[in-house]
Scaffold this motif. Sequence first.
Motif, short mmCIF file in Angstrom:
data_model
loop_
_atom_site.label_atom_id
_atom_site.label_comp_id
_atom_site.label_asym_id
_atom_site.label_seq_id
_atom_site.Cartn_x
_atom_site.Cartn_y
_atom_site.Cartn_z
N PRO A 121 0.84 -1.02 -0.05
CA PRO A 121 0.07 -0.10 0.08
C PRO A 121 1.03 1.30 0.00
N LEU A 122 0.44 2.00 -0.91
CA LEU A 122 1.34 3.43 -0.97
C LEU A 122 1.31 3.95 0.44
N ASP A 123 0.61 4.03 1.32
CA ASP A 123 0.61 4.94 2.55
C ASP A 123 1.34 4.18 3.71
N LYS A 124 1.95 2.87 3.31
CA LYS A 124 2.73 2.13 4.11
C LYS A 124 4.04 2.08 3.80
N MET A 125 4.65 2.95 2.91
CA MET A 125 5.85 2.80 2.24
C MET A 125 6.14 4.16 1.86
N VAL A 126 7.79 4.44 1.63
CA VAL A 126 8.08 5.66 1.05
C VAL A 126 9.35 5.26 0.32
N ASP A 127 9.59 5.94 -0.78
CA ASP A 127 10.83 5.74 -1.70
C ASP A 127 11.63 6.97 -1.34
N LEU A 128 12.60 6.67 -0.59
CA LEU A 128 13.58 7.62 -0.16
C LEU A 128 14.30 8.47 -0.98
N PHE A 129 14.72 7.95 -1.93
CA PHE A 129 15.38 8.69 -2.96
C PHE A 129 14.56 8.79 -4.21
N GLY A 130 13.12 8.88 -4.21
CA GLY A 130 12.30 9.19 -5.09
C GLY A 130 11.91 7.90 -6.05
N ASN A 131 11.19 8.05 -7.06
CA ASN A 131 10.91 6.89 -7.85
C ASN A 131 10.69 7.34 -9.41
N VAL A 132 11.60 6.60 -10.22
CA VAL A 132 11.56 7.02 -11.44
C VAL A 132 9.96 6.84 -12.04
N TYR A 133 9.00 6.48 -11.55
CA TYR A 133 7.92 6.02 -11.98
C TYR A 133 6.78 7.04 -11.34
#
Length: 255
Positions: free
Chosen positions: A50-62
């Motif tokens: 789930p998107l509210d249960k994670m984070v891309d620390l260095f961003g995401n190319v998507y």
Amino acid sequence: MVVIGMQERELDFKMPTYSHLVLAELVKRGVVKFVVTSNHDNLHQTAGTPLDKMVDLFGNVYVEQCVTCKTRWRREVIVPLTGRKCDDPNCDGALKRTGTRMNAMTPQYALDIAMQQSEGTDLAIVLGSSMTISPFCELPSLAKKMIICTLQETPYDDDADLKVRCYIDTLVRKLAQMHDVHIKEFTYQQTFQFKTVQLPNNQYQFTIQSGRINEQPQCIDDAALLINGKRRGMQAGKYYHCLLAESSFGDKIQI
């Protein structure tokens, strides 16, 4: 994972591993409270985390963000670097990809979320990281306890409550057994729109489109095909789910 240039398009063909799928299920069950990833590859999201249960620390190319309205848009394909406008018809702002390059600044919103989730958490499990890239390497030690699972030594091994030297899947399989998680074969699906346009000399242009704003079809090298032959019960300019025609090589194409 840091991928620059022509290699980026290969990420569209990468699928989640067993560990990605197990972690996604453990998050859904509430066993794993949050995932902080240092990768750009979108595989946790593809696996179903789930998107509210994670984070891309260095961003995401998507993922790209509008510089005007600040809305973040998540894509199914690698986001181009330049020349794109916001999806919102009322906003003409430029879109900027969130995935960072080497030595670039970590997105502040991602760092704030990661630190908030890390501070005081009961247990941080590090999976496969060299623990050499700041600020990612500093986050697990903010937890009350830390486990590091890598094949190599890391600068934080002495701080860990437990160091496990094995492949990530080996440890995650143990976690899956403990929580009775059974992962079936992962099936990737995507939707397309098929469009045919009648051209002179009994030719037809067959085009695959994603049907999504600001996106091309995923996992498709060339989304257009010129064919010779007869259409069966179809009208040019319409979208279809099936096409049977004869190519210039004499082969039949059926989709």
